[in-house]
Design a protein around this motif. Structure first.
Motif, short mmCIF file in Angstrom:
data_model
loop_
_atom_site.label_atom_id
_atom_site.label_comp_id
_atom_site.label_asym_id
_atom_site.label_seq_id
_atom_site.Cartn_x
_atom_site.Cartn_y
_atom_site.Cartn_z
N ARG A 171 0.83 -1.22 0.00
CA ARG A 171 0.00 0.00 0.00
C ARG A 171 0.86 1.26 0.00
O ARG A 171 0.51 2.26 -0.64
N GLU A 172 1.99 1.20 0.71
CA GLU A 172 2.85 2.38 0.82
C GLU A 172 3.89 2.44 -0.30
O GLU A 172 4.78 3.30 -0.26
N GLY A 243 -0.79 1.34 -8.58
CA GLY A 243 -1.23 -0.02 -8.89
C GLY A 243 -2.70 -0.06 -9.22
O GLY A 243 -3.54 -0.27 -8.34
N ARG A 244 -3.04 0.15 -10.48
CA ARG A 244 -4.44 0.16 -10.92
C ARG A 244 -4.71 -1.05 -11.82
O ARG A 244 -3.80 -1.58 -12.46
N THR A 245 -5.97 -1.43 -11.90
CA THR A 245 -6.37 -2.54 -12.75
C THR A 245 -5.98 -2.27 -14.21
O THR A 245 -6.29 -1.20 -14.75
N ALA A 290 11.94 -1.07 2.23
CA ALA A 290 10.98 -0.72 3.28
C ALA A 290 11.59 -0.05 4.51
O ALA A 290 10.87 0.51 5.32
N GLY A 291 12.90 -0.11 4.67
CA GLY A 291 13.51 0.50 5.85
C GLY A 291 12.95 -0.09 7.13
O GLY A 291 12.70 -1.28 7.24
N GLU A 292 12.67 0.79 8.13
CA GLU A 292 12.16 0.33 9.42
C GLU A 292 10.75 -0.22 9.32
O GLU A 292 10.30 -0.97 10.20
N ARG A 293 10.04 0.13 8.26
CA ARG A 293 8.66 -0.35 8.10
C ARG A 293 8.60 -1.85 7.85
O ARG A 293 7.53 -2.44 7.92
N ALA A 294 9.73 -2.46 7.55
CA ALA A 294 9.75 -3.89 7.23
C ALA A 294 9.52 -4.76 8.46
O ALA A 294 9.21 -5.95 8.34
#
Length: 319
Positions: A171-172, A243-245, A290-294
């Motif tokens: 999503r990010e 990210g679109r259909t 992703a850095g720390e978000r991982a």
């Protein structure tokens, strides 16, 4: 009464969301009432809708059997899927599968039982990493999906924590996704970012492309680079910035360069005689950024994974 010991894959969920998974036929209004009058308890005590479950908790449901899935429902339906599975990468948390064109990722309206997620669940079950009988609310799941007639990398989570984190990273836009595709013609310029607005027709399963915003349309951004050319076609490396259909297929066709094999956004006449049954589009590479978000997947930061063979690249001997 049925009791559900909370395991690691159940933990972190709200009580009401967990109950909806184990008793899917229970109406939402009745669920709230049963929590309020203590017919749904946690560790023998009254709980709230938003109570967060922890490993070792016991959820007790004093509700009618009609709200639970039928006992005869087989938890091993995935055994109907084939064993063929092309694994790009695997560890204790996730699996990257190279999906072949023509294979659906999930069961759809056609009722096809041989699906990518079915093959993955069968593989993990047969190697002893997935036991449906030991799970209350989780089964290995796909974090992203690609069209039936597109090939390439799909991420599958082996546990609930990984599913949550990877979904958030997608999503990010912290997992970079790259495609290869073949288009008719020779794009000018050789490298650019397309920005349009896509409006999806759910009934027709078709996307319309516009240069200006309009109600219901979503922004789509696609970065492409010409990687190789011959007299009729160009091979592009494409990075999805949104990210679109049908994003790549629709935007490239709108720009005047439809994909080889794509008769939805190209034409049957243009593709006649090419021999391509599917659009020449492949999700060939991903990179974790992703850095720390991982969180617990930090060991994947900076790593890229790529399929070994893309079917249509042999059209371009120099590539």
């Amino acid at each position: 009464m049925k009791a559900f010991p909370i395991n690691q894959n159940d933990a972190g969920q709200r009580l009401d969301r967990f109950v909806k998974k184990v008793a899917p036929s229970l109406p939402g209004g009745l669920l709230q009432r049963y929590i309020r009058i203590k017919r749904i308890k946690v560790n023998g005590k009254r709980a709230e809708n938003n109570t967060i479950l922890s490993p070792g908790d016991l959820v007790e449901l004093y509700i009618n059997d009609e709200f639970f899935p039928p006992e005869e429902t087989s938890p091993l339906a995935f055994l109907a899927a084939k064993r063929e599975l092309n694994i790009v990468y695997e560890d204790e948390n996730l699996l990257l599968a190279d999906k072949e064109p023509g294979l659906v990722v999930h069961e759809d309206e056609s009722g096809e039982r041989d699906t990518l997620i079915g093959r993955i669940q069968r593989y993990l079950y047969e190697k002893g990493e997935y036991d449906p009988a030991a799970e209350n609310s989780f089964s290995p799941a796909l974090c992203n999906r690609i069209d039936r007639n597109t090939g390439g990398i799909v991420i599958a989570a082996k546990n609930a924590a990984t599913l949550r984190v990877v979904n958030e990273l997608i999503r990010e836009r912290l997992i970079e996704k790259y495609y290869l595709c073949v288009v008719f013609g020779h794009p000018v310029p050789k490298e650019a970012t397309l920005k349009n607005f896509l409006l999806k027709d759910e009934r027709e399963k078709l996307v319309s492309v516009f240069d200006q915003p309009r109600p219901g349309a979503r922004t789509a951004m696609t970065k492409y680079r010409v990687a190789a050319e011959n007299d009729r076609f160009s091979l592009l490396e494409v990075e999805l910035l949104t990210g679109r259909t049908h994003q790549i297929r629709a935007q490239m066709a709108y720009a005047g360069y439809p994909l080889l094999g794509d008769t939805k956004y190209g034409t049957a006449a243009l593709n006649r005689g090419t021999g391509w049954r599917f659009q020449a589009l492949y999700a060939y590479r991903i990179r974790f950024n992703a850095g720390e978000r991982a969180e617990h997947l930090s060991y994947l930061n900076g790593r890229a994974f790529q399929v070994k063979q893309v079917p249509f690249t042999d059209i371009f001997p120099a590539f």
